[in-house]
Design an enzyme around this catalytic site. Sequence first.
Site, mmCIF file in Angstrom:
data_model
loop_
_atom_site.group_PDB
_atom_site.id
_atom_site.type_symbol
_atom_site.label_atom_id
_atom_site.label_comp_id
_atom_site.label_asym_id
_atom_site.label_seq_id
_atom_site.Cartn_x
_atom_site.Cartn_y
_atom_site.Cartn_z
ATOM 1 C CB SER A 14 -0.872 0.000 1.262
ATOM 2 O OG SER A 14 -0.047 -0.196 2.411
ATOM 3 C CG LEU A 16 7.098 5.548 -3.498
ATOM 4 C CD1 LEU A 16 6.403 6.550 -4.405
ATOM 5 C CD2 LEU A 16 8.396 6.140 -2.958
ATOM 6 C CE1 TYR A 142 16.731 2.667 5.122
ATOM 7 C CE2 TYR A 142 14.576 2.114 6.012
ATOM 8 C CZ TYR A 142 15.407 2.332 4.930
ATOM 9 O OH TYR A 142 14.918 2.201 3.653
ATOM 10 C CE LYS A 146 14.908 -1.358 4.457
ATOM 11 N NZ LYS A 146 13.799 -2.084 3.781
ATOM 12 N NE ARG A 214 20.679 12.273 -0.524
ATOM 13 C CZ ARG A 214 21.726 12.827 0.085
ATOM 14 N NH1 ARG A 214 22.813 13.152 -0.624
ATOM 15 N NH2 ARG A 214 21.699 13.106 1.381
HETATM 16 P P1 NAP Z 1 6.142 3.548 2.311
HETATM 17 O O1 NAP Z 1 5.499 4.289 1.205
HETATM 18 O O2 NAP Z 1 6.338 4.226 3.612
HETATM 19 O O3 NAP Z 1 5.297 2.188 2.533
HETATM 20 C C1 NAP Z 1 5.637 1.336 3.595
HETATM 21 C C2 NAP Z 1 4.771 0.104 3.496
HETATM 22 O O4 NAP Z 1 5.102 -0.779 4.555
HETATM 23 C C3 NAP Z 1 3.266 0.416 3.605
HETATM 24 O O5 NAP Z 1 2.562 -0.461 2.773
HETATM 25 C C4 NAP Z 1 2.986 0.104 5.083
HETATM 26 O O6 NAP Z 1 1.641 -0.262 5.315
HETATM 27 C C5 NAP Z 1 3.909 -1.102 5.276
HETATM 28 N N1 NAP Z 1 4.243 -1.302 6.686
HETATM 29 C C6 NAP Z 1 4.883 -0.448 7.518
HETATM 30 N N2 NAP Z 1 4.976 -0.980 8.762
HETATM 31 C C7 NAP Z 1 4.358 -2.195 8.704
HETATM 32 C C8 NAP Z 1 4.095 -3.229 9.657
HETATM 33 N N3 NAP Z 1 4.483 -3.110 10.939
HETATM 34 N N4 NAP Z 1 3.418 -4.330 9.252
HETATM 35 C C9 NAP Z 1 2.997 -4.446 7.971
HETATM 36 N N5 NAP Z 1 3.225 -3.514 6.998
HETATM 37 C C10 NAP Z 1 3.889 -2.408 7.376
HETATM 38 O O7 NAP Z 1 7.564 2.993 1.873
HETATM 39 P P2 NAP Z 1 8.231 2.872 0.399
HETATM 40 O O8 NAP Z 1 8.908 4.139 0.112
HETATM 41 O O9 NAP Z 1 7.226 2.310 -0.559
HETATM 42 O O10 NAP Z 1 9.363 1.771 0.706
HETATM 43 C C11 NAP Z 1 9.188 0.424 0.288
HETATM 44 C C12 NAP Z 1 10.514 -0.282 0.501
HETATM 45 O O11 NAP Z 1 11.526 0.377 -0.284
HETATM 46 C C13 NAP Z 1 11.002 -0.237 1.962
HETATM 47 O O12 NAP Z 1 11.568 -1.477 2.300
HETATM 48 C C14 NAP Z 1 12.073 0.861 1.945
HETATM 49 O O13 NAP Z 1 13.037 0.643 2.937
HETATM 50 C C15 NAP Z 1 12.645 0.695 0.547
HETATM 51 N N6 NAP Z 1 13.283 1.905 0.002
HETATM 52 C C16 NAP Z 1 12.570 3.060 -0.138
HETATM 53 C C17 NAP Z 1 13.229 4.194 -0.680
HETATM 54 C C18 NAP Z 1 12.516 5.515 -0.838
HETATM 55 O O14 NAP Z 1 13.210 6.506 -1.211
HETATM 56 N N7 NAP Z 1 11.215 5.598 -0.599
HETATM 57 C C19 NAP Z 1 14.572 4.111 -1.074
HETATM 58 C C20 NAP Z 1 15.229 2.895 -0.931
HETATM 59 C C21 NAP Z 1 14.583 1.787 -0.403
HETATM 60 P P3 NAP Z 1 0.521 0.877 5.662
HETATM 61 O O15 NAP Z 1 0.227 1.553 4.337
HETATM 62 O O16 NAP Z 1 -0.633 0.103 6.180
HETATM 63 O O17 NAP Z 1 1.169 1.811 6.646
HETATM 64 O O1 GFB Z 2 15.300 12.075 1.041
HETATM 65 P P1 GFB Z 2 16.039 12.606 2.191
HETATM 66 O O2 GFB Z 2 15.220 13.037 3.376
HETATM 67 O O3 GFB Z 2 17.099 11.589 2.789
HETATM 68 O O4 GFB Z 2 16.927 13.852 1.614
HETATM 69 P P2 GFB Z 2 18.563 11.120 2.390
HETATM 70 C C1 GFB Z 2 17.614 14.606 2.455
HETATM 71 C C2 GFB Z 2 18.419 15.679 1.703
HETATM 72 O O5 GFB Z 2 17.503 16.635 1.168
HETATM 73 C C3 GFB Z 2 19.298 16.414 2.684
HETATM 74 C C4 GFB Z 2 17.691 17.905 1.807
HETATM 75 O O6 GFB Z 2 20.443 16.873 2.019
HETATM 76 C C5 GFB Z 2 18.415 17.579 3.133
HETATM 77 O O7 GFB Z 2 19.168 18.672 3.569
HETATM 78 N N1 GFB Z 2 16.384 18.554 2.012
HETATM 79 C C6 GFB Z 2 16.094 19.828 1.660
HETATM 80 C C7 GFB Z 2 15.304 18.007 2.573
HETATM 81 N N2 GFB Z 2 14.836 20.135 2.013
HETATM 82 C C8 GFB Z 2 14.301 19.022 2.586
HETATM 83 C C9 GFB Z 2 13.020 18.712 3.154
HETATM 84 O O8 GFB Z 2 12.099 19.531 3.227
HETATM 85 N N3 GFB Z 2 12.840 17.444 3.630
HETATM 86 C C10 GFB Z 2 13.859 16.490 3.567
HETATM 87 N N4 GFB Z 2 13.598 15.261 4.018
HETATM 88 N N5 GFB Z 2 15.086 16.747 3.046
HETATM 89 C C11 GFB Z 2 17.537 8.875 3.199
HETATM 90 C C12 GFB Z 2 17.732 7.890 4.301
HETATM 91 O O9 GFB Z 2 18.644 9.719 3.190
HETATM 92 O O10 GFB Z 2 17.504 8.223 1.931
HETATM 93 C C13 GFB Z 2 16.612 6.876 4.259
HETATM 94 O O11 GFB Z 2 17.723 8.584 5.540
HETATM 95 C C14 GFB Z 2 16.408 6.276 2.879
HETATM 96 O O12 GFB Z 2 16.962 5.849 5.138
HETATM 97 C C15 GFB Z 2 16.373 7.371 1.832
HETATM 98 O O13 GFB Z 2 17.442 5.443 2.549
HETATM 99 C C16 GFB Z 2 16.361 6.776 0.452
HETATM 100 O O14 GFB Z 2 18.679 10.899 0.930
HETATM 101 O O15 GFB Z 2 19.561 12.033 2.993
#
Ligand code: NAP
Ligand code: GFB
Length: 320
Positions: A14, A16, A142, A146, A214
């Site tokens: 459910s 992203l 985190y 992982k 990034r």
């Molecule tokens: P998200 O939008 O926050 O979605 C998290 C999902 O996990 C939701 O479906 C949530 O369910 C479910 N969830 C959270 N806690 C749970 C629990 N205790 N039991 C069952 N389900 C649970 O996250 P996302 O960005 O799609 O991330 C998906 C995967 O990609 C994660 O493993 C994340 O670490 C990895 N990832 C994400 C990014 C990024 O930039 N977003 C980058 C690298 C890796 P509900 O909707 O019910 O809360």
């Molecule tokens: O996506 P983000 O929160 O995480 O990006 P990371 C952070 C970068 O964006 C930093 C700048 O350089 C912040 O200074 N930034 C500027 C902002 N404005 C904003 C704002 O309004 N909100 C946020 N959040 N950032 C994450 C990890 O690192 O990367 C997680 O902490 C995950 O675990 C994710 O792996 C993919 O890219 O720094």
Amino acid sequence: MEARPMRVLVTGGSGLLGKAIEHVVALEAGKLEGEQWIFLSSKDANLTDLGQTRAVFEKYRPTHVIHLAAKVGGLYLHMRENLWGSRDNLKINDNVLQTAHETGVTKVVSCLSSCIFPDKTTYPINETMIHDGPPHDSNFGYSHAKRMIDVQNRAYFQQYGHHYTAVIPTNVFGPYDNFNTENGHVLSALINKTYTAQKEGTPLTVCGSGAPRRQFVYSLDLGRLIIWALREYEEISPIILSVGEDDEVSIKEAVDMIAEALNFEGQMNYDTTMSDGQMKKTASNAKLRSYRPDFTFTPLKEAIKMTCDWFITNYDKART
Ligand code: NAP
Ligand code: GFB
């Protein structure tokens, strides 16, 4: 003997990434004849609870699992709650992998993240470097949780020959993202902030200096690649799923793309009292390109525009 059609359980279905995979399965022929795809949310089962995890696996008896469920957030959430990022994710991951083992699941593809790599390293980062030193201090909880998925994948293979593997995305964004300005990732948080500043005629505050760099991946592109990995990627060691190093941009460049997409011409302030986090975490996608030299990523500007349009259209139901 004809392999029976897959029954795929997507944990975190459910969120992203889960919604992106659901889109590809439903609208881009991502599903083959006879296959069943089940997309879970935490309402179906709280995966930190082993009993609930076993019950949902018993209910659906999956042959394959895409394990996305996790406690996920941006830099500032992790900096506030490293313990939250470790404990819940350690439990979720161990419960899912152990229950997959107990119920005879053929393959699990889990999701790591490029932030788990060592903070002090050489660039570009590649898959062999995961355990070569401590991750960045902002998200050590985190990141170590992982890393343990990779450790367990290797242990399940060594002891039982299981094909549990993992993918490593860089920063992901797209429809259904978490647009909360405190807990969200940079692009989703800034899309929400810029939209509000535009509506209210107020300045936009960007956190940090804007200099960090990034690699951003559009969620639908990642959805397509994760389905490919489920079907065809046979290694136990993980694979980075990302745009190339040349597509890396600074936060400032990304903010300018958001402002253009939302026609924001107001004042922009960079709040340098806020952390920049990691200045860079440039990842190599050479391994992916060795498998998928053909794959085309959606250009960043276009993907940001589509995400902004989705946010405006779905503002009332979006996570804010
Ligand atoms: P998200 O939008 O926050 O979605 C998290 C999902 O996990 C939701 O479906 C949530 O369910 C479910 N969830 C959270 N806690 C749970 C629990 N205790 N039991 C069952 N389900 C649970 O996250 P996302 O960005 O799609 O991330 C998906 C995967 O990609 C994660 O493993 C994340 O670490 C990895 N990832 C994400 C990014 C990024 O930039 N977003 C980058 C690298 C890796 P509900 O909707 O019910 O809360
Ligand atoms: O996506 P983000 O929160 O995480 O990006 P990371 C952070 C970068 O964006 C930093 C700048 O350089 C912040 O200074 N930034 C500027 C902002 N404005 C904003 C704002 O309004 N909100 C946020 N959040 N950032 C994450 C990890 O690192 O990367 C997680 O902490 C995950 O675990 C994710 O792996 C993919 O890219 O720094």
